[in-house]
Scaffold this motif. Structure first.
Motif, short mmCIF file in Angstrom:
data_model
loop_
_atom_site.label_atom_id
_atom_site.label_comp_id
_atom_site.label_asym_id
_atom_site.label_seq_id
_atom_site.Cartn_x
_atom_site.Cartn_y
_atom_site.Cartn_z
N GLY A 40 0.79 -1.22 0.00
CA GLY A 40 0.00 0.00 0.00
C GLY A 40 0.83 1.27 0.00
O GLY A 40 0.28 2.36 0.19
N CYS A 41 2.15 1.15 -0.21
CA CYS A 41 3.01 2.34 -0.25
C CYS A 41 2.98 2.93 -1.66
O CYS A 41 3.08 2.20 -2.65
CB CYS A 41 4.43 1.96 0.13
SG CYS A 41 5.59 3.35 0.14
N PRO A 42 2.84 4.25 -1.79
CA PRO A 42 2.82 4.86 -3.13
C PRO A 42 4.15 4.67 -3.86
O PRO A 42 5.21 4.86 -3.29
CB PRO A 42 2.56 6.34 -2.84
CG PRO A 42 1.97 6.38 -1.47
CD PRO A 42 2.59 5.24 -0.72
N ARG A 43 4.06 4.27 -5.12
CA ARG A 43 5.22 4.20 -6.00
C ARG A 43 5.10 5.32 -7.03
O ARG A 43 4.09 5.43 -7.73
CB ARG A 43 5.31 2.85 -6.70
CG ARG A 43 6.48 2.78 -7.69
CD ARG A 43 6.51 1.49 -8.47
NE ARG A 43 6.96 0.38 -7.64
CZ ARG A 43 6.19 -0.62 -7.25
NH1 ARG A 43 4.91 -0.63 -7.60
NH2 ARG A 43 6.67 -1.59 -6.51
N LEU A 44 6.11 6.17 -7.13
CA LEU A 44 6.09 7.34 -8.00
C LEU A 44 6.89 7.07 -9.27
O LEU A 44 7.95 6.43 -9.22
CB LEU A 44 6.66 8.56 -7.27
CG LEU A 44 5.69 9.39 -6.41
CD1 LEU A 44 4.97 8.52 -5.39
CD2 LEU A 44 6.42 10.52 -5.72
#
Length: 575
Positions: free
Chosen positions: A363-367
């Motif tokens: 659930g961690c944002p990947r940019l």
């Protein structure tokens, strides 16, 4: 006495010895060492870090230990032969200083060798895209095109799928991104869900074509910057033979795959179709056959990429990341910018609208950095643009132009250096990531042309002190005092995972840090073998850090962190 102070004291006293002409034995040693440098025969090269000795002492590096021993011996002999106390002190102090330098250089050699070995291991592990490869797709007819998901000043983006996997008609009517708010343990957490990403895993970007003509060759030449993130199979083989001159007279480089840089899987030219919303959203760019009042050409460039749920700006409008997630997001932008800089590419239009976002298995944002239409990609990798006329294009968004770019004055021999311009933009975007207004947009009113560093607004107290330090350093006006993207990324890596290694660490000595790097490498390798962690943002960042290890960059990052720690301690004591 610290190692650094002893070395500086020894060098200072040594200079006085040279001025007084008292170092006769040292001169003979130096002459012999100099002769050894020109001796013909096989030589063994060892790892040599960038030494901090002045250039006039460079011939001592081969045998500082022997020189130190001779100096100390000479000092003791003068003690027994009646030399003055001052001369004895000079010889002993200088010999001690040179001995410490030898020990420091030996530690540096070991640390540099450790960094190179770790870098060699992790640089071989190339990033693999999670998207399944496909062999066709060089024609517009190979895709089913869904709804419009974005529109900019030079292109429109549509969701798409390969013809082999048609989407369900019932789900094609769903909007691309739906936001819902969940309540869990009394705290609101916003999550992004995408009902059509599963059916439309691809996105097609259709470029506007006003003046490039309608031939494939002209289109590819005019829009060649868009091909910088293209993969090796993006163009048909016969199209690869076309010389793409590009805006700056050279073939734009193809950046290699990286988890924080967009990947273009297919690039082709085709006739402009009448897509959903075209007449309402962009009628002026349509060709005359679709709109009699349109100004566009019949053919244009299409780029096929992975479909992402939203942009960074859209995500930040509905969610504020926590302190660790925000740090990881800033770190990803720095890793992406560093990857581009290493390959001689400056994005020049970095903003939250040009950063796409998805979520890893935790659930961690990947940019992912996207939209390379304004990039600078030259063959010499200098990231320096000759600025001999006001008509030279300096880049995209004027609000987020680095001070050295926006204040550049055209003239004979004038050059704009973009090597740290994107890193400066990351510092400005970091305010948005931590829930603040971007200080260089109208809400705050600062201008990169005139602002003073003391005018920068304070970040929330919840932002870690090391992260605040990195952001402040990135927004320094003087690029020579601003850390590179690599150094800034190293600072965040050390802050996140190496705080214990930094305890009681001296910026001059890297032995403890080298031991930590070996342990960290083993941990990352073991996690990588387990499988699922390979899809996580933190695992990707750790591998990227280890694949780009450099002793001098690491030493600079440690120096900045220790400087920030000393400044905070001084503020606490003064309060």
């Amino acid at each position: 006495m610290s190692v650094k102070h002893a070395i500086s004291r020894g060098l200072e006293l040594g200079r006085s010895v040279f001025q007084l002409g008292l170092l006769k034995s040292g001169g003979r040693v130096a002459a012999r060492l100099r002769a050894d440098r020109f001796r013909v025969g096989p030589s063994v090269r060892t790892v040599q870090p960038q030494a901090f000795l002045p250039s006039r002492y460079r011939y001592y590096r081969t045998s500082l230990k022997g020189l130190a021993a001779q100096l100390q011996s000479a000092g003791f002999r003068r003690g027994f032969t009646g030399g003055s106390p001052r001369n004895r002190a000079v010889f002993l102090a200088f010999g001690l200083g040179v001995g410490l330098i030898e020990q420091q250089l030996e530690d540096d050699r070991r640390s540099a060798a450790t960094c190179q070995e770790i870098q060699a291991v992790f640089s071989k592990k190339r990033f693999q895209s999670p998207l399944k490869p496909f062999t066709s797709g060089h024609k517009l007819e190979d895709y089913i095109i869904g709804n419009q998901i974005g529109k900019g000043s030079n292109a429109a983006v549509y969701e798409a799928a390969a013809q082999l996997a048609p989407p369900n008609e019932s789900e094609r009517k769903c909007s691309l991104v739906q936001l819902r708010e969940d309540e869990e343990e009394g705290e609101k957490a916003r999550s992004l869900t995408c009902c059509s990403l599963r059916n439309f895993p691809l996105a097609i970007k259709m470029m506007w074509n006003f003046g490039a003509g309608s031939s494939s060759e002209d289109i590819l030449k005019s829009m060649s910057q868009e091909l910088v993130p293209a993969g090796p199979l993006a163009l048909k083989q016969e199209k690869e033979q076309i010389t793409l001159d590009g805006q700056f007279g050279v073939l734009p480089k193809r950046v290699s795959a990286h988890p924080n840089v967009i990947r273009v899987y297919r690039a082709f030219t085709a006739d402009v179709p009448l897509l959903p919303g075209a007449q309402e959203e962009y009628p002026d760019v349509l060709p005359a056959r679709l709109n009699p009042a349109g100004l566009g050409n019949n053919r244009t460039l299409f780029l096929v990429m992975k479909n992402y749920p939203c942009t960074l700006r859209q995500y930040l409008e509905v969610s504020t990341p926590g302190r660790r997630q925000g740090t990881l997001m800033v770190l990803q932008l720095l890793e992406g910018v560093d990857h581009l800089c290493r390959q001689g590419i400056a994005h020049r239009d970095l903003k939250s609208d040009n950063v796409l976002l998805e979520f890893d298995s935790d659930g961690c944002p990947r940019l992912v950095i996207t939209d390379f239409g304004c990039c600078l990609a030259q063959s010499d990798s200098s990231l320096q643009l000759p600025f001999n006329s006001i008509w030279v294009n300096r880049g995209g968004n004027a609000s987020l132009m680095a001070p050295e770019v926006v204040t550049a004055v055209p003239g004979c021999g004038a050059v704009i250096d973009y090597s740290k311009a994107d890193a400066w933009a990351v510092g400005a975007i970091s305010y948005e990531i931590f829930g603040q207004h971007n200080p260089f947009y109208r809400a705050v009113g600062l201008e990169s042309r005139t602002y003073q560093e003391k005018q920068l607004p304070s970040l929330p107290s919840s932002v870690p002190a090391d992260v605040q330090l990195v952001i402040r350093l990135l927004l320094r006006r003087n690029p020579s005092k601003r850390p590179s993207a690599r150094v800034a990324a190293n600072m965040l890596h050390l802050s996140l995972w190496g705080r214990k290694a930094l305890a009681n660490q001296d910026s001059a000595g890297m032995r403890k840090l080298a031991d930590w790097l070996l342990c960290q490498s083993a941990v990352v390798l073991l996690k990588g073998c387990s499988g699922p962690s390979g899809n996580k943002v933190e695992a990707e960042l750790q591998r990227s850090f280890l694949a780009n290890l450099d002793l001098e960059d690491l030493r600079t990052a440690v120096g900045f962190l220790l400087y920030g720690r000393d400044q905070r301690q001084a503020c606490i004591l003064s309060a």
